[in-house]
Write a protein that holds these residues in place. Structure first.
Motif, PDB file in Angstrom:
ATOM      1  N   HIS A  20       0.860  -1.178   0.000  1.00  0.00           N
ATOM      2  CA  HIS A  20       0.000   0.000   0.000  1.00  0.00           C
ATOM      3  C   HIS A  20       0.898   1.231   0.000  1.00  0.00           C
ATOM      4  CE1 HIS A  20      -3.729   2.161   0.751  1.00  0.00           C
ATOM      5  NE2 HIS A  20      -3.100   2.870   1.662  1.00  0.00           N
ATOM      6  N   GLY A  21       0.406   2.295  -0.577  1.00  0.00           N
ATOM      7  CA  GLY A  21       1.180   3.535  -0.574  1.00  0.00           C
ATOM      8  C   GLY A  21       0.260   4.737  -0.541  1.00  0.00           C
ATOM      9  N   ASP A  22       0.535   5.673   0.347  1.00  0.00           N
ATOM     10  CA  ASP A  22      -0.266   6.892   0.449  1.00  0.00           C
ATOM     11  C   ASP A  22       0.274   8.001  -0.450  1.00  0.00           C
ATOM     12  OD1 ASP A  22      -2.018   5.792   2.315  1.00  0.00           O
ATOM     13  OD2 ASP A  22      -0.698   6.317   3.980  1.00  0.00           O
ATOM     14  N   ARG A  23       1.588   7.959  -0.702  1.00  0.00           N
ATOM     15  CA  ARG A  23       2.219   8.988  -1.530  1.00  0.00           C
ATOM     16  C   ARG A  23       3.214   8.314  -2.466  1.00  0.00           C
ATOM     17  NH1 ARG A  23       2.899  12.007   3.793  1.00  0.00           N
ATOM     18  NH2 ARG A  23       4.647  10.607   3.943  1.00  0.00           N
ATOM     19  N   VAL A  24       3.618   9.048  -3.482  1.00  0.00           N
ATOM     20  CA  VAL A  24       4.612   8.540  -4.409  1.00  0.00           C
ATOM     21  C   VAL A  24       5.896   8.226  -3.647  1.00  0.00           C
ATOM     22  CG1 VAL A  24       6.030   9.126  -6.428  1.00  0.00           C
ATOM     23  CG2 VAL A  24       3.632   9.833  -6.326  1.00  0.00           C
ATOM     24  N   GLY A  25       6.431   7.048  -3.886  1.00  0.00           N
ATOM     25  CA  GLY A  25       7.671   6.639  -3.236  1.00  0.00           C
ATOM     26  C   GLY A  25       7.503   6.090  -1.839  1.00  0.00           C
TER      27      GLY A  25
END
Length: 138
Positions: free
Chosen positions: A82-87
């Motif tokens: 999962h990712g909330d922001r790029v990177g």
């Protein structure tokens, strides 16, 4: 029952039609036969399923990918990224089974595809452990 046409011949009714058993708990294996972080395929009640064990929890899904019919048991099981922001990426508590052919990911709890949950999904089956035996409701 005696035949009205030939009194010396016994007539028996046809046996009940063969029907696949549904909604029945099936023993598939012992708990220690499904390694942590792994999975095993089974044929149960006429269906091909795969039982996966991640974080001590067992889940069972259909063993055929709805995209191109690959055997899901030839893929891998991992925690969902999962990712909330790029990177920024981290693993969630939810787990996925990854198709070996095209890397389609399916949530092991819901069976839904991570990318297209409404269009592609795996059938899920309830799993219980009773006295060290893994049972699947099919």
């Amino acid at each position: 029952m005696i035949s009205p046409y030939k009194p010396d011949v016994q007539v028996y009714p046809d046996p009940a039609p063969k029907v696949k058993e549904r909604n029945r708990w099936h023993f598939v294996c012992r708990l220690e036969e499904v390694p942590e972080g792994g999975m095993r395929p089974f044929k149960v009640g006429g269906r091909r399923i795969v039982v996966a064990r991640v974080g001590g929890k067992l889940r069972a899904v259909a063993n055929t990918c709805p995209h191109e019919a690959a055997r899901m048991s030839d893929g891998k099981v991992e925690r969902m990224w999962h990712g909330d922001r790029v990177g920024e990426h981290y693993q969630r508590e939810r787990c996925v089974i990854v198709c070996p052919w095209h890397n389609f990911e399916f949530d092991l709890d819901t069976g839904g595809s991570v990318s297209e949950p409404e269009r592609m999904r795996l059938k899920t089956y309830p799993v219980e452990v009773l006295n060290g035996e893994v049972l699947v409701l099919v």
